[in-house]
Design an enzyme around this catalytic site. Structure first.
Site, PDB file in Angstrom:
ATOM      1  N   ASN A 172      -8.616  -0.552 -12.712  1.00 32.71           N
ATOM      2  CA  ASN A 172      -8.775  -1.497 -11.608  1.00 32.71           C
ATOM      3  C   ASN A 172      -9.663  -0.820 -10.592  1.00 32.71           C
ATOM      4  O   ASN A 172      -9.225   0.133  -9.957  1.00 32.71           O
ATOM      5  CB  ASN A 172      -7.417  -1.799 -10.965  1.00 32.71           C
ATOM      6  CG  ASN A 172      -6.548  -2.619 -11.888  1.00 32.71           C
ATOM      7  OD1 ASN A 172      -6.959  -3.662 -12.360  1.00 32.71           O
ATOM      8  ND2 ASN A 172      -5.353  -2.132 -12.165  1.00 32.71           N
ATOM      9  N   GLY A 221       2.912   6.609  -4.838  1.00 36.29           N
ATOM     10  CA  GLY A 221       3.578   7.905  -4.824  1.00 36.29           C
ATOM     11  C   GLY A 221       3.730   8.562  -6.173  1.00 36.29           C
ATOM     12  O   GLY A 221       3.564   7.940  -7.224  1.00 36.29           O
ATOM     13  N   GLU A 222       4.021   9.854  -6.129  1.00 36.21           N
ATOM     14  CA  GLU A 222       4.301  10.643  -7.331  1.00 36.21           C
ATOM     15  C   GLU A 222       5.810  10.878  -7.361  1.00 36.21           C
ATOM     16  O   GLU A 222       6.329  11.681  -6.586  1.00 36.21           O
ATOM     17  CB  GLU A 222       3.524  11.968  -7.266  1.00 36.21           C
ATOM     18  CG  GLU A 222       3.960  13.020  -8.273  1.00 36.21           C
ATOM     19  CD  GLU A 222       4.037  12.541  -9.721  1.00 36.21           C
ATOM     20  OE1 GLU A 222       3.159  11.781 -10.168  1.00 36.21           O
ATOM     21  OE2 GLU A 222       5.013  12.912 -10.408  1.00 36.21           O
ATOM     22  N   CYS A 279       0.422   9.130  -1.239  1.00 40.68           N
ATOM     23  CA  CYS A 279       0.570  10.040  -2.375  1.00 40.68           C
ATOM     24  C   CYS A 279      -0.295  11.263  -2.122  1.00 40.68           C
ATOM     25  O   CYS A 279      -1.403  11.142  -1.586  1.00 40.68           O
ATOM     26  CB  CYS A 279       0.140   9.359  -3.677  1.00 40.68           C
ATOM     27  SG  CYS A 279       0.419  10.368  -5.156  1.00 40.68           S
ATOM     28  N   CYS A 315       7.955  -2.879 -10.137  1.00 38.30           N
ATOM     29  CA  CYS A 315       7.192  -1.652  -9.951  1.00 38.30           C
ATOM     30  C   CYS A 315       7.480  -1.182  -8.530  1.00 38.30           C
ATOM     31  O   CYS A 315       7.196  -1.907  -7.580  1.00 38.30           O
ATOM     32  CB  CYS A 315       5.710  -1.987 -10.162  1.00 38.30           C
ATOM     33  SG  CYS A 315       4.624  -0.600  -9.891  1.00 38.30           S
ATOM     34  N   SER A 373       6.996   7.626 -14.080  1.00 38.30           N
ATOM     35  CA  SER A 373       5.606   7.952 -14.423  1.00 38.30           C
ATOM     36  C   SER A 373       5.133   9.124 -13.568  1.00 38.30           C
ATOM     37  O   SER A 373       5.341   9.141 -12.362  1.00 38.30           O
ATOM     38  CB  SER A 373       4.739   6.717 -14.151  1.00 38.30           C
ATOM     39  OG  SER A 373       3.387   6.966 -14.478  1.00 38.30           O
ATOM     40  N   HIS A 396      -5.040  10.397 -18.944  1.00 43.47           N
ATOM     41  CA  HIS A 396      -6.374   9.914 -18.555  1.00 43.47           C
ATOM     42  C   HIS A 396      -7.553  10.692 -19.141  1.00 43.47           C
ATOM     43  O   HIS A 396      -8.688  10.234 -19.052  1.00 43.47           O
ATOM     44  CB  HIS A 396      -6.532   9.814 -17.037  1.00 43.47           C
ATOM     45  CG  HIS A 396      -5.499   8.951 -16.380  1.00 43.47           C
ATOM     46  ND1 HIS A 396      -5.153   7.718 -16.853  1.00 43.47           N
ATOM     47  CD2 HIS A 396      -4.723   9.154 -15.271  1.00 43.47           C
ATOM     48  CE1 HIS A 396      -4.208   7.188 -16.078  1.00 43.47           C
ATOM     49  NE2 HIS A 396      -3.926   8.043 -15.120  1.00 43.47           N
ATOM     50  N   CYS A 417      -5.719  11.611  -6.988  1.00 41.21           N
ATOM     51  CA  CYS A 417      -6.500  11.167  -8.146  1.00 41.21           C
ATOM     52  C   CYS A 417      -7.612  10.243  -7.616  1.00 41.21           C
ATOM     53  O   CYS A 417      -7.325   9.268  -6.922  1.00 41.21           O
ATOM     54  CB  CYS A 417      -5.611  10.428  -9.150  1.00 41.21           C
ATOM     55  SG  CYS A 417      -4.227  11.445  -9.728  1.00 41.21           S
ATOM     56  N   SER A 452       0.639  10.418 -16.996  1.00 44.20           N
ATOM     57  CA  SER A 452      -0.706   9.919 -16.704  1.00 44.20           C
ATOM     58  C   SER A 452      -1.718  10.952 -17.160  1.00 44.20           C
ATOM     59  O   SER A 452      -2.054  11.872 -16.434  1.00 44.20           O
ATOM     60  CB  SER A 452      -0.832   9.644 -15.208  1.00 44.20           C
ATOM     61  OG  SER A 452       0.080   8.635 -14.848  1.00 44.20           O
ATOM     62  N   CYS A 454      -7.573   6.253  -7.885  1.00 45.41           N
ATOM     63  CA  CYS A 454      -6.373   5.529  -7.476  1.00 45.41           C
ATOM     64  C   CYS A 454      -6.411   5.256  -5.976  1.00 45.41           C
ATOM     65  O   CYS A 454      -6.655   6.161  -5.174  1.00 45.41           O
ATOM     66  CB  CYS A 454      -5.141   6.352  -7.828  1.00 45.41           C
ATOM     67  SG  CYS A 454      -3.594   5.683  -7.177  1.00 45.41           S
ATOM     68  N   GLU A 486       4.629  -0.674  -0.846  1.00 48.84           N
ATOM     69  CA  GLU A 486       4.561  -1.935  -1.574  1.00 48.84           C
ATOM     70  C   GLU A 486       5.399  -1.863  -2.841  1.00 48.84           C
ATOM     71  O   GLU A 486       5.563  -0.801  -3.429  1.00 48.84           O
ATOM     72  CB  GLU A 486       3.103  -2.245  -1.949  1.00 48.84           C
ATOM     73  CG  GLU A 486       2.238  -2.480  -0.725  1.00 48.84           C
ATOM     74  CD  GLU A 486       0.775  -2.758  -1.033  1.00 48.84           C
ATOM     75  OE1 GLU A 486       0.154  -3.484  -0.255  1.00 48.84           O
ATOM     76  OE2 GLU A 486       0.250  -2.242  -2.038  1.00 48.84           O
ATOM     77  N   CYS A 503      -1.978  -1.783 -11.210  1.00 51.52           N
ATOM     78  CA  CYS A 503      -1.904  -0.327 -11.228  1.00 51.52           C
ATOM     79  C   CYS A 503      -3.000   0.302 -10.402  1.00 51.52           C
ATOM     80  O   CYS A 503      -4.174   0.002 -10.574  1.00 51.52           O
ATOM     81  CB  CYS A 503      -2.081   0.187 -12.650  1.00 51.52           C
ATOM     82  SG  CYS A 503      -0.688  -0.162 -13.661  1.00 51.52           S
TER      83      CYS A 503
HETATM   84  N1  SAH Z   1       2.018   9.063  -9.573  1.00 51.15           N
HETATM   85  C1  SAH Z   1       2.469   8.417 -10.779  1.00 51.15           C
HETATM   86  C2  SAH Z   1       2.566   6.913 -10.626  1.00 51.15           C
HETATM   87  C3  SAH Z   1       1.228   6.342 -10.331  1.00 51.15           C
HETATM   88  S1  SAH Z   1       0.818   4.675 -10.674  1.00 51.15           S
HETATM   89  C4  SAH Z   1       1.509   8.742 -11.896  1.00 51.15           C
HETATM   90  O1  SAH Z   1       0.413   9.200 -11.636  1.00 51.15           O
HETATM   91  O2  SAH Z   1       1.867   8.548 -13.049  1.00 51.15           O
HETATM   92  C5  SAH Z   1       0.994   4.376 -12.355  1.00 51.15           C
HETATM   93  C6  SAH Z   1      -0.253   4.510 -13.226  1.00 51.15           C
HETATM   94  O3  SAH Z   1      -1.391   3.792 -12.725  1.00 51.15           O
HETATM   95  C7  SAH Z   1      -0.683   5.954 -13.378  1.00 51.15           C
HETATM   96  O4  SAH Z   1      -0.917   6.195 -14.737  1.00 51.15           O
HETATM   97  C8  SAH Z   1      -1.981   5.973 -12.618  1.00 51.15           C
HETATM   98  O5  SAH Z   1      -2.829   7.007 -13.034  1.00 51.15           O
HETATM   99  C9  SAH Z   1      -2.539   4.593 -12.917  1.00 51.15           C
HETATM  100  N2  SAH Z   1      -3.626   4.209 -12.030  1.00 51.15           N
HETATM  101  C10 SAH Z   1      -3.870   4.652 -10.778  1.00 51.15           C
HETATM  102  N3  SAH Z   1      -4.967   4.073 -10.278  1.00 51.15           N
HETATM  103  C11 SAH Z   1      -5.426   3.232 -11.221  1.00 51.15           C
HETATM  104  C12 SAH Z   1      -6.523   2.338 -11.281  1.00 51.15           C
HETATM  105  N4  SAH Z   1      -7.348   2.206 -10.252  1.00 51.15           N
HETATM  106  N5  SAH Z   1      -6.693   1.634 -12.409  1.00 51.15           N
HETATM  107  C13 SAH Z   1      -5.837   1.746 -13.438  1.00 51.15           C
HETATM  108  N6  SAH Z   1      -4.774   2.572 -13.441  1.00 51.15           N
HETATM  109  C14 SAH Z   1      -4.570   3.320 -12.346  1.00 51.15           C
END
Ligand code: SAH
Length: 394
Positions: free
Chosen positions: A311, A178-179, A123, A116, A212, A237, A127, A235, A130, A103, A354
């Site tokens: 989210n 993806g990462e 991925c 985006c 990211s 967190h 996490c 990321s 996600c 997507e 996200c």
């Molecule tokens: N793999 C990369 C890109 C991921 S998406 C990374 O981890 O950075 C981009 C951001 O969205 C990342 O910071 C990820 O941790 C965050 N993210 C993932 N799931 C989420 C969710 N359910 N709610 C809010 N942010 C989220």
């Protein structure tokens, strides 16, 4: 031990966007054609945003089909499109040559258009909050597949398909599925194609591209050595290893201290502020003491905190922080002199925000209502096998 034969996974077809300028000329030479044909083809794809041979009137008619088949194969087919925010946010579900789904999301704001993009189908970073992380990794995308997402968005903007009139894509964030740093070579190729000036690339400023990462330290170091001026987002967190081990499992390999060391080295080398991503999860990572611990880590550094209201993903035990708690968290960071912003939650209704991108199995969901669905954009049977950009209306 018995030998096990594993058939290699078929790779996406080779595409112009996989190749640098020299590679494109070599590929054209392999077809027995002069190098300038590569430049003409590049101009069509990266500057005119078309891969329709009928529009390539500067190429002899007899060559158009051969060249487009060899270098502009159709990599992604738009399977479904969802729009919200009065059309200003649109998510596209793409089907790749092997049936993998990915997507991308286009977001139009006043004065900027951000795309985006996905760098992998699925991925492998797992996490737990996600959606993409839940299904595991299907495969890496090729450079061409990453660039195709951007080209499709740029073409839609150029044709005025997004409300607000014709425009350009100005910003790219590698925050889709993806990462990106786990697919380093393809992502770097995509960064080059996205930022190289036309006709070698799309001519988007490096400063407007954000990569990211969960914090793959060796890959961050490699990116630092490239001397690009793309923005790095980490990321994080959680400020403490105990919690980050759970939220971002790769922390067990490269912990908070090591990830941040690599981030500061990137900031030193590029002069660019690193974006620290922090999803606010109710009663998990939003305590006042964690705000202070985060500020301790970032104080005096070239950093910016991006707080993302979580989210909630299907089946998740977690939810977004209470707004009051989120505000206090924000205020504590700001009070320590650290720039902090709260990410907008564009695309939530279309599962395009996200962490919500989880293409697999969403296609036939009949319960999906509310947002506008446009599509399938796939032209379907009879469209012929000539390559066209998936979003080309005709
Ligand atoms: N793999 C990369 C890109 C991921 S998406 C990374 O981890 O950075 C981009 C951001 O969205 C990342 O910071 C990820 O941790 C965050 N993210 C993932 N799931 C989420 C969710 N359910 N709610 C809010 N942010 C989220």
């Amino acid at each position: 031990m018995g030998a096990v034969t594993v058939s290699p996974r078929p790779r996406p077809p080779r595409h112009l966007a996989d190749l640098d300028a020299a590679g494109r000329r070599a590929a054209v030479a392999d077809l027995g054609l002069p190098g300038f044909r590569a430049d003409q083809l590049s101009r069509h794809y990266f500057a005119r945003l078309t891969d329709d041979p009928d529009q390539m009137t500067d190429l002899p008619a007899g060559l158009r089909a051969e060249l487009t088949q060899a270098l502009l194969p159709k990599l992604l087919t738009a399977q479904r499109e969802l729009a919200c925010d009065r059309g200003m946010t649109r998510k596209t579900l793409w089907r790749a040559f092997d049936g993998a789904y990915i997507e991308s999301v286009l977001m139009r704001y006043t004065g900027r258009v951000t795309m985006c993009v996905s760098s992998q189908a699925g991925c492998g970073m797992a996490c737990p909050f996600c959606a993409t992380g839940q299904a595991g990794l299907t495969r890496n995308l090729s450079t061409g597949e990453i660039v195709a997402q951007v080209v499709a968005g740029a073409a839609a903007m150029a044709r005025g398909e997004v409300p607000g009139g014709p425009g350009r894509v100005s910003n790219i964030v590698f925050m889709g599925m993806g990462e990106p740093l786990a697919n380093y070579a393809s992502v770097l190729g995509a960064v080059r194609r996205i930022t190289d000036p036309a006709p070698d690339g799309l001519g988007i400023s490096q400063r407007s591209v954000t990569v990211s990462t969960v914090g793959l330290v060796p890959a961050i170091e490699r990116l630092t050595a490239e001397r690009l001026s793309v923005r790095l987002a980490v990321s994080l967190h959680a400020p403490d290893d105990e919690l980050r081990d759970e939220l971002v499992p790769v922390n067990r390999r490269w912990n908070v201290a090591r990830v941040l060391d690599a981030a500061w080295a990137y900031a030193d080398a590029t002069g660019r502020r690193v974006s620290i991503e922090y999803a606010m999860i109710r009663d998990v990572n939003d305590q006042a003491w964690r705000a202070e611990a985060l500020a301790d880590l970032l104080s005096g550094r070239l950093a910016h905190v991006n707080l993302i209201p979580l989210n909630p993903t299907p089946g998740s035990r977690w939810t977004a922080s209470d707004p009051e708690v989120a505000r206090e968290f924000t205020d504590r960071i700001a009070a320590r002199g650290i720039p902090v912003t709260v990410r907008d939650t564009r695309g939530t209704q279309i599962d395009g925000a996200c962490g919500q991108l989880a293409a697999t199995g969403r296609i036939a969901d009949p319960t999906e209502t509310g947002p506008t669905e446009t599509g399938p954009a796939d032209a379907g049977p009879g469209a012929g096998d000539r390559p066209t950009l998936s979003l080309t209306p005709g």
